[in-house]
Design a protein around this motif. Structure first.
Motif, PDB file in Angstrom:
ATOM      1  N   TYR A  67       0.693  -1.205  -0.122  1.00  0.00           N
ATOM      2  CA  TYR A  67       0.037  -0.105  -0.033  1.00  0.00           C
ATOM      3  C   TYR A  67       0.879   1.188   0.063  1.00  0.00           C
ATOM      4  CZ  TYR A  67       1.349  -0.074   4.950  1.00  0.00           C
ATOM      5  OH  TYR A  67       2.316  -0.103   5.993  1.00  0.00           O
ATOM      6  N   GLY A  68       0.433   2.398  -0.433  1.00  0.00           N
ATOM      7  CA  GLY A  68       0.976   3.678  -0.440  1.00  0.00           C
ATOM      8  C   GLY A  68      -0.087   4.881   0.007  1.00  0.00           C
ATOM      9  N   VAL A  69      -0.031   5.553   0.633  1.00  0.00           N
ATOM     10  CA  VAL A  69      -0.795   6.538   1.061  1.00  0.00           C
ATOM     11  C   VAL A  69      -0.108   8.156   1.201  1.00  0.00           C
ATOM     12  CG1 VAL A  69      -2.484   7.313   3.336  1.00  0.00           C
ATOM     13  CG2 VAL A  69      -2.000   4.803   2.774  1.00  0.00           C
ATOM     14  N   GLU A  70      -0.916   9.077   0.732  1.00  0.00           N
ATOM     15  CA  GLU A  70      -0.340  10.416   1.129  1.00  0.00           C
ATOM     16  C   GLU A  70      -1.765  11.334   1.676  1.00  0.00           C
ATOM     17  OE1 GLU A  70       0.975  11.963  -2.774  1.00  0.00           O
ATOM     18  OE2 GLU A  70       2.780  10.717  -2.484  1.00  0.00           O
ATOM     19  N   THR A  71      -1.576  11.922   2.699  1.00  0.00           N
ATOM     20  CA  THR A  71      -2.428  12.935   3.056  1.00  0.00           C
ATOM     21  C   THR A  71      -1.877  14.480   3.471  1.00  0.00           C
ATOM     22  OG1 THR A  71      -1.757  12.561   5.311  1.00  0.00           O
ATOM     23  CG2 THR A  71      -3.433  11.213   4.592  1.00  0.00           C
ATOM     24  N   HIS A  72      -2.857  15.335   3.279  1.00  0.00           N
ATOM     25  CA  HIS A  72      -2.587  16.826   3.401  1.00  0.00           C
ATOM     26  C   HIS A  72      -3.550  17.470   4.342  1.00  0.00           C
ATOM     27  CE1 HIS A  72      -2.437  20.861   1.333  1.00  0.00           C
ATOM     28  NE2 HIS A  72      -1.643  20.984   2.356  1.00  0.00           N
ATOM     29  N   LEU A  73      -3.163  17.922   5.650  1.00  0.00           N
ATOM     30  CA  LEU A  73      -3.983  18.508   6.555  1.00  0.00           C
ATOM     31  C   LEU A  73      -3.710  20.001   6.627  1.00  0.00           C
ATOM     32  CD1 LEU A  73      -5.941  17.928   8.640  1.00  0.00           C
ATOM     33  CD2 LEU A  73      -3.963  17.640  10.369  1.00  0.00           C
ATOM     34  N   TYR A  74      -4.800  20.645   6.484  1.00  0.00           N
ATOM     35  CA  TYR A  74      -4.447  22.353   6.339  1.00  0.00           C
ATOM     36  C   TYR A  74      -5.853  23.116   7.084  1.00  0.00           C
ATOM     37  CZ  TYR A  74      -7.289  21.552   2.245  1.00  0.00           C
ATOM     38  OH  TYR A  74      -8.197  20.672   1.310  1.00  0.00           O
ATOM     39  N   THR A  75      -5.484  24.140   7.418  1.00  0.00           N
ATOM     40  CA  THR A  75      -6.543  25.046   8.003  1.00  0.00           C
ATOM     41  C   THR A  75      -7.221  25.776   6.952  1.00  0.00           C
ATOM     42  OG1 THR A  75      -4.586  26.658   8.416  1.00  0.00           O
ATOM     43  CG2 THR A  75      -5.407  25.479  10.318  1.00  0.00           C
ATOM     44  N   VAL A  76      -8.652  25.924   7.399  1.00  0.00           N
ATOM     45  CA  VAL A  76      -9.413  26.787   6.371  1.00  0.00           C
ATOM     46  C   VAL A  76     -10.198  27.630   6.911  1.00  0.00           C
ATOM     47  CG1 VAL A  76      -9.684  24.648   4.830  1.00  0.00           C
ATOM     48  CG2 VAL A  76     -11.170  24.847   6.645  1.00  0.00           C
ATOM     49  N   GLY A  77     -10.824  28.604   6.352  1.00  0.00           N
ATOM     50  CA  GLY A  77     -11.579  29.746   6.998  1.00  0.00           C
ATOM     51  C   GLY A  77     -11.017  30.474   7.992  1.00  0.00           C
ATOM     52  N   LEU A  78     -12.044  31.033   8.798  1.00  0.00           N
ATOM     53  CA  LEU A  78     -11.589  31.788   9.863  1.00  0.00           C
ATOM     54  C   LEU A  78     -10.559  31.259  10.645  1.00  0.00           C
ATOM     55  CD1 LEU A  78     -14.820  33.418  11.011  1.00  0.00           C
ATOM     56  CD2 LEU A  78     -12.942  34.527   9.613  1.00  0.00           C
ATOM     57  N   ALA A  79     -10.447  29.932  11.054  1.00  0.00           N
ATOM     58  CA  ALA A  79      -9.404  29.275  11.660  1.00  0.00           C
ATOM     59  C   ALA A  79      -8.068  29.641  11.070  1.00  0.00           C
ATOM     60  CB  ALA A  79      -9.621  27.720  11.600  1.00  0.00           C
TER      61      ALA A  79
END
Length: 282
Positions: A67-79
């Motif tokens: 298996y291979g996995v990539e993720t991207h986590l990022y703030t949005v909006g007023l946060a």
């Protein structure tokens, strides 16, 4: 559980051999006989106390051998006015029956007001941190037996999905290592239910619900005032739906964070499935 449940990053930095890999000829033979691989792209909204503070994109490819996995986590909006978080994580590994054997994990980006990078290689002796920036110094020692058995959070999610696909069972317990902290997750189930329809959930169908308990067991900061809370069990659950093309997909995750409180991760759009183009061999 979303990326450790947000991937972070202790062990001594060391160079070590990776687990034995599948021989190239065997991989080519399997690739030639197997159907084309699929990349599954998922987009989630992450809600803190009901407020949409983060988004997460995930891409993963599952093959019979790995298996291979990539993720991207990022703030949005007023946060994003008050908090900047932008993290890319990836993992790759092999399947060994119901289990996974991670090969490497990487996490990099901006969090906690600074750039962070973590790289972990795995072999039969456990995880080995080869890059850790900024350097973490003021931490309690990690329990060696649990550390040796640990895997990264993304690999844990792959193992849970793999087990559910093979056996319709999500009974699983594992130590989880992010490069600094060591946690322990126990999952049981599934139970048949209907996925909640709130927070813009794309799926509004029957689902399998796996409930879990997580707690930190090592790598506590020497200056923390939250050790009791971090080491206490925190409850959570993940809902899987079955997609005709993508198989079992995690569509919703709820869990309690010792600082942030209740966190909800919801799949908000249709899974996008594309064929992985293999390079031509001569």
């Amino acid at each position: 559980m979303a990326s450790a449940c947000f991937s972070g990053r202790a062990g001594a930095a060391t160079d070590s051999a990776r687990p034995p890999s599948v021989p190239v000829a065997q991989q080519r033979s399997a690739a030639a006989s197997a159907p084309s691989a699929q990349n599954i792209h998922l987009r989630y909204g992450v809600f803190v106390h009901g407020y949409h503070a983060l988004s997460a994109d995930a891409d993963y490819v599952l093959q019979p051998w790995g298996y291979g996995v990539e993720t991207h986590l990022y703030t949005v909006g007023l946060a994003s006015w008050f908090l900047t978080l932008n993290l890319m994580s990836s993992t790759q590994g092999r399947f060994n029956g119901d289990d996974v054997a991670p090969i490497s994990f990487n996490n990099s980006g901006f969090a906690h007001g600074e750039e962070e990078t973590t790289h972990i290689d795995f072999d039969l002796s456990g995880p080995h941190v080869t890059v850790l920036l900024p350097v973490e110094k003021q931490r309690e020692p990690l329990p060696e037996p649990e550390l040796k058995q640990s895997i990264d959070m993304l690999s844990f999610l792959v193992e849970l999905t793999h087990r559910l696909s093979l056996k319709h069972d999500c009974t699983l317990s594992r130590p989880i290592f992010d490069g600094v902290r060591l946690s322990y997750l126990e999952v049981h189930g599934p139970s048949q239910t209907t996925i909640p329809k709130d927070h813009g959930s794309y799926f509004k169908s029957d689902a399998l619900k796996c409930e879990f308990t997580g707690r930190q067991i090592g790598g506590f900061s020497l200056s923390t005032h939250f050790k009791a809370a971090q080491s206490s069990p925190h409850q959570g659950a993940v809902w899987f739906v079955h997609d005709q093309q993508g198989g079992f997909i995690p569509a919703r995750v709820e869990f309690a964070h010792y600082k942030l409180g209740q966190i909800l991760v919801v799949l908000q759009s249709a899974p996008k499935i594309s064929t992985v183009v293999r390079p031509q061999t001569h």
